[in-house]
Write a protein that holds these residues in place. Sequence first.
Motif, PDB file in Angstrom:
ATOM      1  N   ILE A 191       0.812  -1.210   0.000  1.00  0.00           N
ATOM      2  CA  ILE A 191       0.000   0.000   0.000  1.00  0.00           C
ATOM      3  C   ILE A 191       0.850   1.266   0.000  1.00  0.00           C
ATOM      4  N   THR A 192       2.021   1.238   0.635  1.00  0.00           N
ATOM      5  CA  THR A 192       2.842   2.446   0.722  1.00  0.00           C
ATOM      6  C   THR A 192       3.613   2.726  -0.563  1.00  0.00           C
ATOM      7  N   GLU A 193       3.566   1.809  -1.514  1.00  0.00           N
ATOM      8  CA  GLU A 193       4.240   2.016  -2.793  1.00  0.00           C
ATOM      9  C   GLU A 193       3.312   2.614  -3.849  1.00  0.00           C
ATOM     10  N   ILE A 194       2.040   2.744  -3.513  1.00  0.00           N
ATOM     11  CA  ILE A 194       1.061   3.276  -4.464  1.00  0.00           C
ATOM     12  C   ILE A 194       1.111   4.803  -4.428  1.00  0.00           C
ATOM     13  N   MET A 195       1.291   5.411  -5.593  1.00  0.00           N
ATOM     14  CA  MET A 195       1.433   6.860  -5.680  1.00  0.00           C
ATOM     15  C   MET A 195       0.068   7.552  -5.629  1.00  0.00           C
ATOM     16  N   GLU A 196       0.114   8.877  -5.485  1.00  0.00           N
ATOM     17  CA  GLU A 196      -1.101   9.651  -5.238  1.00  0.00           C
ATOM     18  C   GLU A 196      -2.173   9.441  -6.311  1.00  0.00           C
ATOM     19  N   LYS A 197      -1.794   9.609  -7.556  1.00  0.00           N
ATOM     20  CA  LYS A 197      -2.784   9.482  -8.630  1.00  0.00           C
ATOM     21  C   LYS A 197      -3.417   8.093  -8.642  1.00  0.00           C
ATOM     22  N   GLU A 198      -2.583   7.074  -8.408  1.00  0.00           N
ATOM     23  CA  GLU A 198      -3.069   5.699  -8.450  1.00  0.00           C
ATOM     24  C   GLU A 198      -3.965   5.387  -7.250  1.00  0.00           C
ATOM     25  N   ILE A 199      -3.628   5.948  -6.068  1.00  0.00           N
ATOM     26  CA  ILE A 199      -4.464   5.666  -4.897  1.00  0.00           C
ATOM     27  C   ILE A 199      -5.824   6.327  -5.040  1.00  0.00           C
ATOM     28  N   ILE A 200      -5.878   7.491  -5.671  1.00  0.00           N
ATOM     29  CA  ILE A 200      -7.170   8.137  -5.934  1.00  0.00           C
ATOM     30  C   ILE A 200      -8.014   7.255  -6.858  1.00  0.00           C
ATOM     31  N   LYS A 201      -7.395   6.779  -7.933  1.00  0.00           N
ATOM     32  CA  LYS A 201      -8.131   5.912  -8.868  1.00  0.00           C
ATOM     33  C   LYS A 201      -8.597   4.646  -8.176  1.00  0.00           C
ATOM     34  N   TRP A 202      -7.692   4.015  -7.413  1.00  0.00           N
ATOM     35  CA  TRP A 202      -8.041   2.769  -6.720  1.00  0.00           C
ATOM     36  C   TRP A 202      -9.216   2.999  -5.777  1.00  0.00           C
ATOM     37  N   PHE A 203      -9.153   4.090  -5.021  1.00  0.00           N
ATOM     38  CA  PHE A 203     -10.184   4.357  -4.022  1.00  0.00           C
ATOM     39  C   PHE A 203     -11.556   4.526  -4.666  1.00  0.00           C
ATOM     40  N   PHE A 204     -11.631   5.337  -5.714  1.00  0.00           N
ATOM     41  CA  PHE A 204     -12.939   5.610  -6.305  1.00  0.00           C
ATOM     42  C   PHE A 204     -13.414   4.503  -7.240  1.00  0.00           C
ATOM     43  N   ASN A 205     -12.543   3.580  -7.594  1.00  0.00           N
ATOM     44  CA  ASN A 205     -12.966   2.390  -8.334  1.00  0.00           C
ATOM     45  C   ASN A 205     -13.419   1.270  -7.412  1.00  0.00           C
ATOM     46  N   ASN A 206     -13.170   1.434  -6.115  1.00  0.00           N
ATOM     47  CA  ASN A 206     -13.620   0.464  -5.117  1.00  0.00           C
ATOM     48  C   ASN A 206     -15.017   0.869  -4.664  1.00  0.00           C
ATOM     49  N   GLU A 207     -16.006   0.045  -4.962  1.00  0.00           N
ATOM     50  CA  GLU A 207     -17.394   0.435  -4.723  1.00  0.00           C
ATOM     51  C   GLU A 207     -17.684   0.672  -3.243  1.00  0.00           C
ATOM     52  N   ILE A 208     -17.117  -0.145  -2.377  1.00  0.00           N
ATOM     53  CA  ILE A 208     -17.349   0.040  -0.934  1.00  0.00           C
ATOM     54  C   ILE A 208     -16.754   1.364  -0.470  1.00  0.00           C
ATOM     55  N   ALA A 209     -15.512   1.614  -0.885  1.00  0.00           N
ATOM     56  CA  ALA A 209     -14.851   2.862  -0.501  1.00  0.00           C
ATOM     57  C   ALA A 209     -15.611   4.066  -1.037  1.00  0.00           C
ATOM     58  N   LYS A 210     -15.999   3.993  -2.294  1.00  0.00           N
ATOM     59  CA  LYS A 210     -16.718   5.106  -2.918  1.00  0.00           C
ATOM     60  C   LYS A 210     -18.038   5.382  -2.202  1.00  0.00           C
ATOM     61  N   ASP A 211     -18.777   4.329  -1.872  1.00  0.00           N
ATOM     62  CA  ASP A 211     -20.062   4.510  -1.187  1.00  0.00           C
ATOM     63  C   ASP A 211     -19.879   5.141   0.196  1.00  0.00           C
ATOM     64  N   LEU A 212     -18.837   4.722   0.905  1.00  0.00           N
ATOM     65  CA  LEU A 212     -18.546   5.331   2.206  1.00  0.00           C
ATOM     66  C   LEU A 212     -18.254   6.829   2.051  1.00  0.00           C
ATOM     67  N   PHE A 213     -17.472   7.152   1.034  1.00  0.00           N
ATOM     68  CA  PHE A 213     -17.101   8.541   0.795  1.00  0.00           C
ATOM     69  C   PHE A 213     -18.327   9.375   0.447  1.00  0.00           C
ATOM     70  N   LEU A 214     -19.179   8.856  -0.415  1.00  0.00           N
ATOM     71  CA  LEU A 214     -20.378   9.593  -0.821  1.00  0.00           C
ATOM     72  C   LEU A 214     -21.289   9.861   0.363  1.00  0.00           C
ATOM     73  N   GLU A 215     -21.352   8.898   1.268  1.00  0.00           N
ATOM     74  CA  GLU A 215     -22.165   9.094   2.467  1.00  0.00           C
ATOM     75  C   GLU A 215     -21.587  10.214   3.339  1.00  0.00           C
ATOM     76  N   VAL A 216     -20.266  10.257   3.450  1.00  0.00           N
ATOM     77  CA  VAL A 216     -19.617  11.269   4.283  1.00  0.00           C
ATOM     78  C   VAL A 216     -19.819  12.672   3.711  1.00  0.00           C
ATOM     79  N   VAL A 217     -19.685  12.816   2.387  1.00  0.00           N
ATOM     80  CA  VAL A 217     -19.813  14.150   1.777  1.00  0.00           C
ATOM     81  C   VAL A 217     -21.234  14.458   1.322  1.00  0.00           C
ATOM     82  N   ASN A 218     -22.141  13.498   1.538  1.00  0.00           N
ATOM     83  CA  ASN A 218     -23.569  13.686   1.231  1.00  0.00           C
ATOM     84  C   ASN A 218     -23.803  13.960  -0.256  1.00  0.00           C
TER      85      ASN A 218
END
Length: 198
Positions: free
Chosen positions: A2-29
């Motif tokens: 996980i610590t080898e993943i660069m900024e651009k790639e971690i953003i893509k990974w996060f928002f391509n992960n449906e669970i992560a994305k749904d959690l984020f959407l709930e937080v920012v409404n």
Amino acid sequence: NITEIMEKEIIKWFFNNEIAKDLFLEVVNIKDIKLKINLKNIFSNKPGDIDIILCDGQKYKYAYAFEVKCIKITVYENNEEKHNKIGKIKKAVKQVKSLKNIGFYKTYLLIFVQVDNKEKQEQNVFKQPQKDIYKQLYNIIIANHIPKEIGIIFIDIIQPTHDNISTRGEIGIAMVKEAKPKSQNREITNKVEKIFRR
């Protein structure tokens, strides 16, 4: 790792992960996310990249802009921790101030805390290092006079085993401070709409 993943790639990974994305959407409404990342030289008063712009569907006059920074932590078998890039948070505050001045509806400083926890003896992944690192990061942000309009979000991405992070990992999201909305002018709205329609 996980610590080898660069900024651009971690953003893509996060928002391509449906669970992560749904959690984020709930937080920012936000319910229907439209997302663009790594936008270069779009606005004349913000040189360089804009890390993330997102909208709720086609509500372009309510655009959210994010300055992203990644903090990487390795937790060793004896529970010692190695942090990197904490010192760059000062620069991130300066950058998010510039981002705020463009005039988006909401502006956030978004910090990914990427934790390599594979070697830790006790797998209580949410006890440490998040508590201490949050305190350090928040103190740096406040010390550098972040404007009250700017929101702050911390996202933990924790790798607890040698399995791939997409197979087994932990994600935590904390809305430390919600951004204050501002009226977004028509020029900014038109540019945002153009970004999403091209």
